[in-house]
Design a protein around this motif. Structure first.
Motif, PDB file in Angstrom:
ATOM      1  N   UNK B 154       0.815  -1.220   0.000  1.00 49.30           N
ATOM      2  CA  UNK B 154       0.000   0.000   0.000  1.00 49.30           C
ATOM      3  C   UNK B 154       0.855   1.280   0.000  1.00 49.30           C
ATOM      4  N   UNK B 155       1.998   1.234   0.697  1.00 44.53           N
ATOM      5  CA  UNK B 155       2.890   2.398   0.716  1.00 44.53           C
ATOM      6  C   UNK B 155       3.397   2.725  -0.683  1.00 44.53           C
ATOM      7  N   UNK B 156       3.800   1.687  -1.377  1.00 43.62           N
ATOM      8  CA  UNK B 156       4.293   1.841  -2.747  1.00 43.62           C
ATOM      9  C   UNK B 156       3.195   2.423  -3.648  1.00 43.62           C
ATOM     10  N   UNK B 157       1.972   1.923  -3.460  1.00 49.44           N
ATOM     11  CA  UNK B 157       0.835   2.404  -4.260  1.00 49.44           C
ATOM     12  C   UNK B 157       0.590   3.888  -3.971  1.00 49.44           C
ATOM     13  N   UNK B 158       0.669   4.272  -2.680  1.00 49.26           N
ATOM     14  CA  UNK B 158       0.449   5.684  -2.312  1.00 49.26           C
ATOM     15  C   UNK B 158       1.443   6.604  -3.022  1.00 49.26           C
ATOM     16  N   UNK B 159       2.697   6.169  -3.020  1.00 49.63           N
ATOM     17  CA  UNK B 159       3.737   6.988  -3.683  1.00 49.63           C
ATOM     18  C   UNK B 159       3.416   7.121  -5.170  1.00 49.63           C
ATOM     19  N   UNK B 160       3.023   6.012  -5.762  1.00 54.65           N
ATOM     20  CA  UNK B 160       2.710   6.037  -7.195  1.00 54.65           C
ATOM     21  C   UNK B 160       1.509   6.940  -7.472  1.00 54.65           C
ATOM     22  N   UNK B 161       0.508   6.870  -6.612  1.00 50.89           N
ATOM     23  CA  UNK B 161      -0.680   7.703  -6.826  1.00 50.89           C
ATOM     24  C   UNK B 161      -0.308   9.190  -6.731  1.00 50.89           C
ATOM     25  N   UNK B 162       0.570   9.508  -5.799  1.00 50.23           N
ATOM     26  CA  UNK B 162       1.008  10.897  -5.681  1.00 50.23           C
ATOM     27  C   UNK B 162       1.659  11.367  -6.989  1.00 50.23           C
ATOM     28  N   UNK B 163       2.530  10.521  -7.525  1.00 51.28           N
ATOM     29  CA  UNK B 163       3.189  10.866  -8.799  1.00 51.28           C
ATOM     30  C   UNK B 163       2.174  10.949  -9.931  1.00 51.28           C
ATOM     31  N   UNK B 164       1.221  10.022  -9.905  1.00 55.30           N
ATOM     32  CA  UNK B 164       0.193   9.991 -10.955  1.00 55.30           C
ATOM     33  C   UNK B 164      -0.592  11.302 -10.956  1.00 55.30           C
ATOM     34  N   UNK B 165      -0.941  11.778  -9.758  1.00 52.05           N
ATOM     35  CA  UNK B 165      -1.705  13.030  -9.679  1.00 52.05           C
ATOM     36  C   UNK B 165      -0.910  14.185 -10.285  1.00 52.05           C
ATOM     37  N   UNK B 166       0.380  14.198  -9.986  1.00 56.94           N
ATOM     38  CA  UNK B 166       1.220  15.260 -10.563  1.00 56.94           C
ATOM     39  C   UNK B 166       1.248  15.164 -12.085  1.00 56.94           C
TER      40      UNK B 166
END
Lengths: 193, 177
Positions: B154-166
């Motif tokens: 889940x931590x890895x997914x959160x980081x990816x989602x943050x990048x995705x939003x950017x």
């Protein structure tokens, strides 16, 4: 700002939907047809493996080296049958695990094809021509009378030269493919830890 | 493991539920894996068949939605891998995508290009795993569900989602200007 972009993106993403659909009643039929196709293909591969091994066993006592390509073709068919026999899990695996499995299998396939199987198939095709001519000409006895070393030289030299040329191009292509898939696998392994 | 759909009637009922609740999501998903109309229809059909097959062994250890998305994404991944074998294609990771000119340069999009086109363009550029995270995020799945489908922490997914939003922010801004 990024939160807004996320919301906007979700809205845009859901704004359009393609019209195509499949009737639920058709899906069961499609699945059944696919299962029949896959079973028939598996059975055909198994039959090829049994037939080629059988032919190799028939050739072995009398014509020795002539059986070699047939053993290799039989082994290739048997490998193919075994590979098709194991079902590809879809739902029980996460995407990372599924990709790991698929990529490893694909890399293995490429390298195997680039290696002994491709060679064996080419050798086999050559032997279909050369071997059948020898048998047809009734020259098998003369061929066997040359002794094992000379027979091996004659049996293998010509197909090897030709197949090496053809196969060199094919192998490079397959290795390139395998390389691309290996890079993909490395990425999956890296982030899937 | 607990099988909750052993009989054909239950399988038909579950499939009807999937069709009613997730058909639109699945159609959108195929769009993210294949641009060509005909191939997309084939892919959609493959997904439906695999979902139907998988419902025979549906297990109660995850929601039906997670199960269906997992099957659908794996079919999509298989499709992309097959395409990779046929033709050379390059997909980039999220951190590489941030450096691609296409997503920073607003003028790279035609004036009438919609935000959806910009998103699709971004999605088709990404590596499969990143592509799946972005698609599941766009389908409103939470971090834990995305992690369950894709197989990342889940931590890895959160980081990816943050990048995705950017990235989405850059893509959509680019498409609107």
């Amino acid at each position: 700002m990024t939160e807004d972009a996320g919301r906007e993106a979700k809205k845009a993403w859901k704004s359009r939907s393609d019209g195509f659909d499949i009737r639920p009643s058709s899906v069961a039929t499609l699945a059944a047809n696919a299962r029949v196709r896959s079973t028939l293909s598996r059975m055909a591969t198994l039959l090829v493996a049994i037939a080629t091994f059988g032919f190799a066993i028939y050739l072995l006592p009398t014509r020795g080296v002539a059986a070699l390509p047939w053993i290799l073709i039989g082994a290739a068919a048997a490998t193919e049958w075994w590979k098709r026999r194991s079902p590809r899990a879809m739902a029980s695996l996460t995407t990372v695990d599924f990709m790991r499995q698929e990529l490893r299998r694909d890399i293995g396939d490429c390298l195997r094809l680039a290696g002994w199987r491709g060679y064996a198939l080419l050798l086999g095709v050559m032997w279909l021509v050369i071997g059948s001519r020898i048998i047809a000409d009734g020259a098998a006895e003369a061929f066997a009378a040359r002794g094992i070393v000379e027979s091996l030289a004659i049996a293998i030299a010509a197909p090897v030269v030709l197949s090496a040329v053809i196969h060199a191009v094919w192998r490079r292509h397959l290795r390139g493919k395998a390389g691309a898939m290996r890079r993909e696998l490395e990425y999956v392994e890296l982030i899937g830890r | 493991m607990n099988r909750i759909a052993p009989d054909p009637d239950e399988r038909v009922r579950l499939y009807a539920q999937v069709t009613a609740e997730l058909a639109d999501s699945l159609r959108r998903l195929t769009r993210a894996y294949e641009m060509d109309d005909d191939l997309r229809r084939d892919l959609y059909q493959d997904m439906q068949v695999e979902i139907w097959n998988s419902l025979a062994i549906f297990q109660a250890n995850c929601s039906l939605r997670t199960w269906v998305f997992r099957v659908a994404h794996n079919v999509g991944a298989r499709h992309v891998l097959r395409q990779m074998r046929r033709r050379a294609s390059r997909h980039v990771a999220l951190d590489e995508a941030e450096n691609l000119a296409d997503f920073r340069d607003a003028s790279s999009y035609a004036e009438d290009a919609s935000a959806l086109d910009a998103i699709l363009r971004l999605v088709h550029t990404l590596k499969l795993i990143d592509r799946q995270v972005i698609l599941l995020y766009l389908e409103d799945l939470d971090t834990q569900s995305i992690a369950d489908v894709v197989g990342l922490s889940p931590g890895n997914v959160s980081i990816k989602i943050h990048r995705i939003k950017q990235l989405l922010s850059k893509s959509i801004d680019g498409s609107e200007s």
